[in-house]
Motif scaffolding. Structure first.
Motif, PDB file in Angstrom:
ATOM      1  N   MET A   1       0.845  -1.172   0.000  1.00 37.66           N
ATOM      2  CA  MET A   1       0.000   0.000   0.000  1.00 37.66           C
ATOM      3  C   MET A   1       0.894   1.239   0.000  1.00 37.66           C
ATOM      4  SD  MET A   1      -3.109  -1.312   2.489  1.00 37.66           S
ATOM      5  CE  MET A   1      -3.757   0.313   2.635  1.00 37.66           C
ATOM      6  N   SER A   2       1.439   1.520  -1.131  1.00 32.67           N
ATOM      7  CA  SER A   2       2.411   2.603  -1.266  1.00 32.67           C
ATOM      8  C   SER A   2       1.794   3.993  -1.251  1.00 32.67           C
ATOM      9  CB  SER A   2       3.181   2.434  -2.572  1.00 32.67           C
ATOM     10  OG  SER A   2       3.798   1.171  -2.616  1.00 32.67           O
ATOM     11  N   TYR A   3       0.495   4.090  -1.435  1.00 30.27           N
ATOM     12  CA  TYR A   3      -0.146   5.400  -1.551  1.00 30.27           C
ATOM     13  C   TYR A   3      -1.139   5.657  -0.417  1.00 30.27           C
ATOM     14  CZ  TYR A   3       1.978   5.274  -6.112  1.00 30.27           C
ATOM     15  OH  TYR A   3       2.894   5.187  -7.127  1.00 30.27           O
ATOM     16  N   THR A   4      -0.904   5.046   0.737  1.00 29.24           N
ATOM     17  CA  THR A   4      -1.751   5.250   1.907  1.00 29.24           C
ATOM     18  C   THR A   4      -0.914   5.897   2.998  1.00 29.24           C
ATOM     19  OG1 THR A   4      -3.089   3.328   1.330  1.00 29.24           O
ATOM     20  CG2 THR A   4      -3.211   4.091   3.614  1.00 29.24           C
ATOM     21  N   HIS A   5      -1.400   7.026   3.509  1.00 31.30           N
ATOM     22  CA  HIS A   5      -0.638   7.807   4.481  1.00 31.30           C
ATOM     23  C   HIS A   5      -1.577   8.429   5.507  1.00 31.30           C
ATOM     24  CE1 HIS A   5       2.629   7.512   1.567  1.00 31.30           C
ATOM     25  NE2 HIS A   5       1.738   7.846   0.662  1.00 31.30           N
ATOM     26  N   HIS A   6      -1.024   8.715   6.682  1.00 31.18           N
ATOM     27  CA  HIS A   6      -1.799   9.400   7.719  1.00 31.18           C
ATOM     28  C   HIS A   6      -1.498  10.892   7.748  1.00 31.18           C
ATOM     29  CE1 HIS A   6      -4.085   6.388   9.818  1.00 31.18           C
ATOM     30  NE2 HIS A   6      -3.073   5.558   9.659  1.00 31.18           N
ATOM     31  N   GLN A   7      -0.658  11.344   6.876  1.00 33.15           N
ATOM     32  CA  GLN A   7      -0.336  12.770   6.859  1.00 33.15           C
ATOM     33  C   GLN A   7      -0.090  13.198   5.427  1.00 33.15           C
ATOM     34  OE1 GLN A   7       2.808  13.835   9.491  1.00 33.15           O
ATOM     35  NE2 GLN A   7       2.852  15.962   8.867  1.00 33.15           N
ATOM     36  N   TRP A   8      -0.716  14.275   5.034  1.00 29.94           N
ATOM     37  CA  TRP A   8      -0.532  14.815   3.694  1.00 29.94           C
ATOM     38  C   TRP A   8       0.632  15.783   3.719  1.00 29.94           C
ATOM     39  CZ3 TRP A   8      -2.411  13.448  -0.846  1.00 29.94           C
ATOM     40  CH2 TRP A   8      -2.169  14.287  -1.912  1.00 29.94           C
ATOM     41  N   ASP A   9       1.646  15.529   2.915  1.00 31.13           N
ATOM     42  CA  ASP A   9       2.811  16.405   2.914  1.00 31.13           C
ATOM     43  C   ASP A   9       2.809  17.393   1.744  1.00 31.13           C
ATOM     44  OD1 ASP A   9       3.457  14.854   0.734  1.00 31.13           O
ATOM     45  OD2 ASP A   9       5.243  13.980   1.623  1.00 31.13           O
TER      46      ASP A   9
ATOM     47  N   ALA B   1      -9.272  10.159  10.414  1.00 32.40           N
ATOM     48  CA  ALA B   1      -8.084  10.561  11.180  1.00 32.40           C
ATOM     49  C   ALA B   1      -6.933  10.990  10.279  1.00 32.40           C
ATOM     50  CB  ALA B   1      -7.645   9.439  12.109  1.00 32.40           C
ATOM     51  N   GLY B   2      -7.248  11.671   9.183  1.00 33.53           N
ATOM     52  CA  GLY B   2      -6.224  12.167   8.284  1.00 33.53           C
ATOM     53  C   GLY B   2      -5.712  11.153   7.286  1.00 33.53           C
ATOM     54  N   LEU B   3      -6.317   9.985   7.215  1.00 35.00           N
ATOM     55  CA  LEU B   3      -5.869   8.947   6.294  1.00 35.00           C
ATOM     56  C   LEU B   3      -6.196   9.333   4.855  1.00 35.00           C
ATOM     57  CD1 LEU B   3      -4.725   5.999   6.149  1.00 35.00           C
ATOM     58  CD2 LEU B   3      -7.108   5.295   5.925  1.00 35.00           C
ATOM     59  N   THR B   4      -5.214   9.231   3.996  1.00 39.03           N
ATOM     60  CA  THR B   4      -5.442   9.392   2.559  1.00 39.03           C
ATOM     61  C   THR B   4      -5.009   8.104   1.886  1.00 39.03           C
ATOM     62  OG1 THR B   4      -3.254  10.379   2.214  1.00 39.03           O
ATOM     63  CG2 THR B   4      -5.091  11.902   2.538  1.00 39.03           C
ATOM     64  N   THR B   5      -5.780   7.679   0.890  1.00 39.28           N
ATOM     65  CA  THR B   5      -5.465   6.439   0.187  1.00 39.28           C
ATOM     66  C   THR B   5      -6.012   6.511  -1.229  1.00 39.28           C
ATOM     67  OG1 THR B   5      -5.502   4.029   0.345  1.00 39.28           O
ATOM     68  CG2 THR B   5      -7.541   5.177   0.908  1.00 39.28           C
ATOM     69  N   THR B   6      -5.539   5.625  -2.066  1.00 44.12           N
ATOM     70  CA  THR B   6      -6.058   5.524  -3.433  1.00 44.12           C
ATOM     71  C   THR B   6      -7.007   4.336  -3.495  1.00 44.12           C
ATOM     72  OG1 THR B   6      -4.258   4.072  -4.110  1.00 44.12           O
ATOM     73  CG2 THR B   6      -3.924   6.451  -4.433  1.00 44.12           C
ATOM     74  N   ILE B   7      -7.808   4.279  -4.524  1.00 41.85           N
ATOM     75  CA  ILE B   7      -8.727   3.150  -4.675  1.00 41.85           C
ATOM     76  C   ILE B   7      -7.952   1.844  -4.824  1.00 41.85           C
ATOM     77  CG2 ILE B   7      -9.020   3.354  -7.175  1.00 41.85           C
ATOM     78  CD1 ILE B   7     -11.761   2.442  -4.627  1.00 41.85           C
TER      79      ILE B   7
ATOM     80  N   ASP C   1      -5.051   1.048  -3.372  1.00 47.07           N
ATOM     81  CA  ASP C   1      -4.632   0.617  -2.047  1.00 47.07           C
ATOM     82  C   ASP C   1      -5.823   0.167  -1.208  1.00 47.07           C
ATOM     83  OD1 ASP C   1      -1.960   0.959  -2.510  1.00 47.07           O
ATOM     84  OD2 ASP C   1      -1.693   2.620  -1.102  1.00 47.07           O
ATOM     85  N   LEU C   2      -6.942   0.852  -1.319  1.00 48.99           N
ATOM     86  CA  LEU C   2      -8.131   0.471  -0.567  1.00 48.99           C
ATOM     87  C   LEU C   2      -8.616  -0.916  -0.980  1.00 48.99           C
ATOM     88  CD1 LEU C   2     -10.135   1.302   1.591  1.00 48.99           C
ATOM     89  CD2 LEU C   2     -11.497   2.395  -0.192  1.00 48.99           C
TER      90      LEU C   2
ATOM     91  N   GLU D   1      -7.399  -8.245   1.493  1.00 54.78           N
ATOM     92  CA  GLU D   1      -6.687  -8.886   2.598  1.00 54.78           C
ATOM     93  C   GLU D   1      -7.644  -9.175   3.756  1.00 54.78           C
ATOM     94  OE1 GLU D   1      -3.261  -9.869   2.792  1.00 54.78           O
ATOM     95  OE2 GLU D   1      -3.607  -9.615   0.648  1.00 54.78           O
ATOM     96  N   VAL D   2      -8.510  -8.220   4.064  1.00 50.67           N
ATOM     97  CA  VAL D   2      -9.479  -8.413   5.153  1.00 50.67           C
ATOM     98  C   VAL D   2     -10.469  -9.512   4.792  1.00 50.67           C
ATOM     99  CG1 VAL D   2     -11.373  -7.335   6.432  1.00 50.67           C
ATOM    100  CG2 VAL D   2      -9.242  -6.077   6.062  1.00 50.67           C
ATOM    101  N   LEU D   3     -10.992  -9.481   3.586  1.00 49.44           N
ATOM    102  CA  LEU D   3     -11.956 -10.501   3.159  1.00 49.44           C
ATOM    103  C   LEU D   3     -11.357 -11.903   3.166  1.00 49.44           C
ATOM    104  CD1 LEU D   3     -13.728  -8.620   0.233  1.00 49.44           C
ATOM    105  CD2 LEU D   3     -14.725  -9.255   2.435  1.00 49.44           C
TER     106      LEU D   3
END
Length: 69
Positions: free
Chosen positions: A1-9, A41-47, A49-50, A56-58
């Protein structure tokens, strides 16, 4: 998940990320990406990565045996 972050820089390619919309479907244009309280909580992700996360959860991967019962 290379495009998932908790902070936008401000350096990420914002075109890869989903936009925000209000309850009428109108895009919310945001220019200040400072962290503030939100449901994610500030999470940003791409479709992409989502989808990886959802699969994985399923499949029950990376979940403790206690939670997976």
């Amino acid at each position: 998940m290379s495009y998932t972050h908790h902070q936008w820089d401000g350096k990420k390619n914002f075109a890869r990320y989903s936009r925000m919309y209000d309850s009428d479907g109108k895009e919310i244009v945001k220019t200040n990406y400072a962290i503030q309280a939100s449901a994610a909580a500030g999470l940003t992700t791409t479709i992409d990565d989502l989808c990886k996360f959802a699969l994985e959860v399923l499949n029950g991967n990376h979940i403790s045996h206690t939670l997976n019962k």
